[in-house]
Design an enzyme around this catalytic site. Structure first.
Site, PDB file in Angstrom:
ATOM      1  N   THR A  14       0.822  -1.219   0.000  1.00 57.81           N
ATOM      2  CA  THR A  14       0.000   0.000   0.000  1.00 57.81           C
ATOM      3  C   THR A  14       0.853   1.264   0.000  1.00 57.81           C
ATOM      4  OG1 THR A  14      -1.765  -1.157   1.175  1.00 57.81           O
ATOM      5  CG2 THR A  14      -1.805   1.240   1.234  1.00 57.81           C
ATOM      6  N   VAL A  15       1.835   1.324   0.901  1.00 57.29           N
ATOM      7  CA  VAL A  15       2.674   2.527   0.994  1.00 57.29           C
ATOM      8  C   VAL A  15       3.641   2.607  -0.179  1.00 57.29           C
ATOM      9  CG1 VAL A  15       4.316   3.795   2.423  1.00 57.29           C
ATOM     10  CG2 VAL A  15       2.444   2.550   3.507  1.00 57.29           C
ATOM     11  N   LYS A 121       8.651   1.047  12.212  1.00 58.67           N
ATOM     12  CA  LYS A 121       8.705   1.437  13.623  1.00 58.67           C
ATOM     13  C   LYS A 121       9.210   0.313  14.513  1.00 58.67           C
ATOM     14  CE  LYS A 121       3.792   0.509  13.553  1.00 58.67           C
ATOM     15  NZ  LYS A 121       3.750   0.503  12.080  1.00 58.67           N
ATOM     16  N   GLU A 145      10.582   9.477   9.083  1.00 53.36           N
ATOM     17  CA  GLU A 145       9.410  10.310   9.369  1.00 53.36           C
ATOM     18  C   GLU A 145       8.117   9.501   9.396  1.00 53.36           C
ATOM     19  OE1 GLU A 145       7.582  12.997  10.798  1.00 53.36           O
ATOM     20  OE2 GLU A 145       9.291  14.048   9.909  1.00 53.36           O
ATOM     21  N   GLY A 203      -9.778  -1.169   5.477  1.00 53.14           N
ATOM     22  CA  GLY A 203      -8.330  -1.117   5.334  1.00 53.14           C
ATOM     23  C   GLY A 203      -7.616  -0.377   6.446  1.00 53.14           C
ATOM     24  N   GLU A 206      -5.243  -4.392  10.246  1.00 51.00           N
ATOM     25  CA  GLU A 206      -4.619  -5.557   9.635  1.00 51.00           C
ATOM     26  C   GLU A 206      -5.511  -6.786   9.814  1.00 51.00           C
ATOM     27  OE1 GLU A 206      -1.840  -5.392   7.982  1.00 51.00           O
ATOM     28  OE2 GLU A 206      -1.184  -3.374   8.539  1.00 51.00           O
ATOM     29  N   ASP A 217       1.650  -1.414  18.916  1.00 49.95           N
ATOM     30  CA  ASP A 217       1.997  -0.498  17.835  1.00 49.95           C
ATOM     31  C   ASP A 217       2.214   0.919  18.368  1.00 49.95           C
ATOM     32  OD1 ASP A 217       1.830   0.182  14.733  1.00 49.95           O
ATOM     33  OD2 ASP A 217       0.541   1.618  15.771  1.00 49.95           O
ATOM     34  N   LYS A 221       5.759   3.516  18.572  1.00 52.89           N
ATOM     35  CA  LYS A 221       5.775   4.911  18.117  1.00 52.89           C
ATOM     36  C   LYS A 221       6.155   5.858  19.248  1.00 52.89           C
ATOM     37  CE  LYS A 221       2.316   3.910  14.590  1.00 52.89           C
ATOM     38  NZ  LYS A 221       0.888   3.974  14.199  1.00 52.89           N
ATOM     39  N   GLY A 327      -3.241   5.027   5.617  1.00 51.36           N
ATOM     40  CA  GLY A 327      -3.536   5.208   4.212  1.00 51.36           C
ATOM     41  C   GLY A 327      -2.289   5.299   3.363  1.00 51.36           C
TER      42      GLY A 327
END
Length: 456
Positions: A14-15, A121, A145, A203, A206, A217, A221, A327
């Protein structure tokens, strides 16, 4: 002088697709900012294996119009060695995810003289020191970033925009999955399981959402952001972590009636030394916890899959950064920003110019979550008879906890009623001890539920 910066991208999910889209469609402007032509030399993904050659051919045909931005030879490959064996690659973009082999690839890229841009991450939070040491040894740079907040430029803000500040507090909503689920539950549209399924369908979650809903998660971060703030490696294991899987609609609804909204927060806050202990010193508590916040606070309005970071600093004051937390394009925006930064510094030959930090400072004292002082929301489920509330209040008072208000609602069963107590500020450890004593009472029928009431 070098006129082209060649990019090797690993991970075409996706990314990765978002990164390709931005680099190709906005290449002229991005290249001008970088000071050199940005060219995608290799794109590696297992999906380009022999059985999926049609995909690679289709992509090659699709991108034919981007003259000079993609080489004439093989671009799409299933073999990572096609990147590492190419001496022309300047920047390695790691978008594979997971821990291994991503970490090994990052270290190998640095050894081969490439800058690294990553959205990973998990690797960074766990092995920050090792990765920065490898980058310094090879006189290369790592950019990250996209590891926290997707398109929100929070890394750059902490690292550069707040460089004249001491950041003494941080409250973040950094997981789009959990924020979407809690937003759905708060609206009364669905329960936990229904909201999770909807998030997966859209979406935002996961197939295996365990790291999201358990807080893991968010902890990674927070570890990255806190490491930047304190210039020492704060590990995920330093962070007290809870998830959202036990949150019940009743508490969300009643909290709303009392003027509060529940969120999964990442928190960094200073903790005062405990009175009476001569050896005690100020510490810092790191937490990922579900907590209530006043519905009038800006963080309460962060809904759906959006993220936000609320920062308290000595010079710039209190500020909030807000934006999409998930996204393809929001995350890709952060990755491409790092690619441009990297390219610029390759052109300037400023190997030590970025990043502006190291992690060599002495870490702060990591305070236990029990040391944190806060107001609390408590829900007891007890027998509906005289003397129950008085006994609960007595135990709270014995532990130095003062009651601010009490609400009693209709019960879940004829034999027990929920009693909701809002407290004045109290030490978390004292509250836990009091709850442990209260839950042993025969008149208390269920384990007590408690959440912090944040005042930020």
């Amino acid at each position: 002088m070098k006129k082209t910066i060649n990019i090797g991208l690993a991970g075409y999910g996706t990314v990765g697709k978002g990164v390709m889209s931005l680099l190709l469609s906005k290449n002229e402007d991005l290249s001008a900012r970088a000071g050199a032509k940005l060219r995608i030399k290799r794109v590696c993904d297992k999906k380009f294996a022999a059985k999926d050659k049609a995909d690679a051919r289709r992509l090659s045909e699709q991108n034919k119009g981007y003259h000079g931005l993609l080489p004439e030879s093989k671009v799409y490959t299933p073999d990572i060695e096609d990147i590492f064996n190419d001496p022309e690659i300047d920047i390695f973009v790691e978008l594979i995810g997971g821990y291994q082999p991503a970490k090994r690839f990052i270290l190998l890229a640095l050894e081969r003289g490439m800058d690294v841009v990553t959205a990973n991450k998990n690797v960074l939070a766990k092995d920050f020191n090792e990765l920065l040491a490898a980058a310094a040894k090879n006189k290369r740079r790592i950019y990250f970033e996209a590891t926290a907040g997707a398109g929100i430029p929070i890394i750059a803000a902490i690292n550069e925009g707040f460089c004249a500040n001491e950041i003494y507090g941080l409250a973040g909503i950094l997981n789009g999955t959990t924020n979407y689920i809690l937003s759905e539950m708060s609206s009364g549209k669905a329960g936990f399981n229904e909201s999770l399924k909807k998030a997966q369908k859209l979406g935002f979650a996961e197939a295996d959402p365990t790291l999201d809903i358990t807080g893991g998660d968010s902890a990674s971060k927070l570890a990255i952001l806190s490491s930047l703030i304190f210039k020492s490696h704060i590990k995920p294991s330093d962070i007290y972590t809870e998830g959202i899987e036990k949150i019940q609609p009743f508490d969300i609804k009643l909290g709303g009636e009392l003027g509060y909204t529940i969120k999964l927060f990442t928190l960094m806050e200073k903790v005062k030394p405990e009175q009476g202990k001569a050896s005690a010193k100020e510490g810092v508590a790191f937490q990922v916890v579900p907590a209530f916040i006043k519905s009038s606070h800006p963080l309460a309005s962060v809904s759906g899959a959006f993220n936000a970071v609320y920062i308290k600093s000595d010079a710039a004051g209190e500020q909030m950064l807000y934006g999409p937390g998930a996204g393809s394009l929001p995350a890709a925006s952060a990755v491409v920003s790092d690619i441009v930064y990297s390219a610029r510094h390759i052109m300037e030959k400023s190997a030590l110019h970025m990043p502006f930090f190291d992690l060599k400072k002495k870490p702060p004292r990591i305070a236990d979550a029990r040391e944190v002082e806060s107001c609390f929301y408590l829900r007891f489920t007890a027998e509906d008879k005289p003397g129950v509330l008085a006994r609960i209040a007595d135990i709270l008072a014995d532990h130095g906890i003062s009651v601010a208000s009490v609400v009693q609602k209709d019960g879940f069963s004829p034999k027990a009623v929920p009693i909701v107590v809002l407290t004045h500020e109290a030490r978390t450890g004292d509250l836990i001890n009091a709850i442990g004593e209260i839950d042993k009472l025969k008149m208390v029928k269920e384990k007590t539920v408690y959440y912090r009431l944040l005042d930020i």
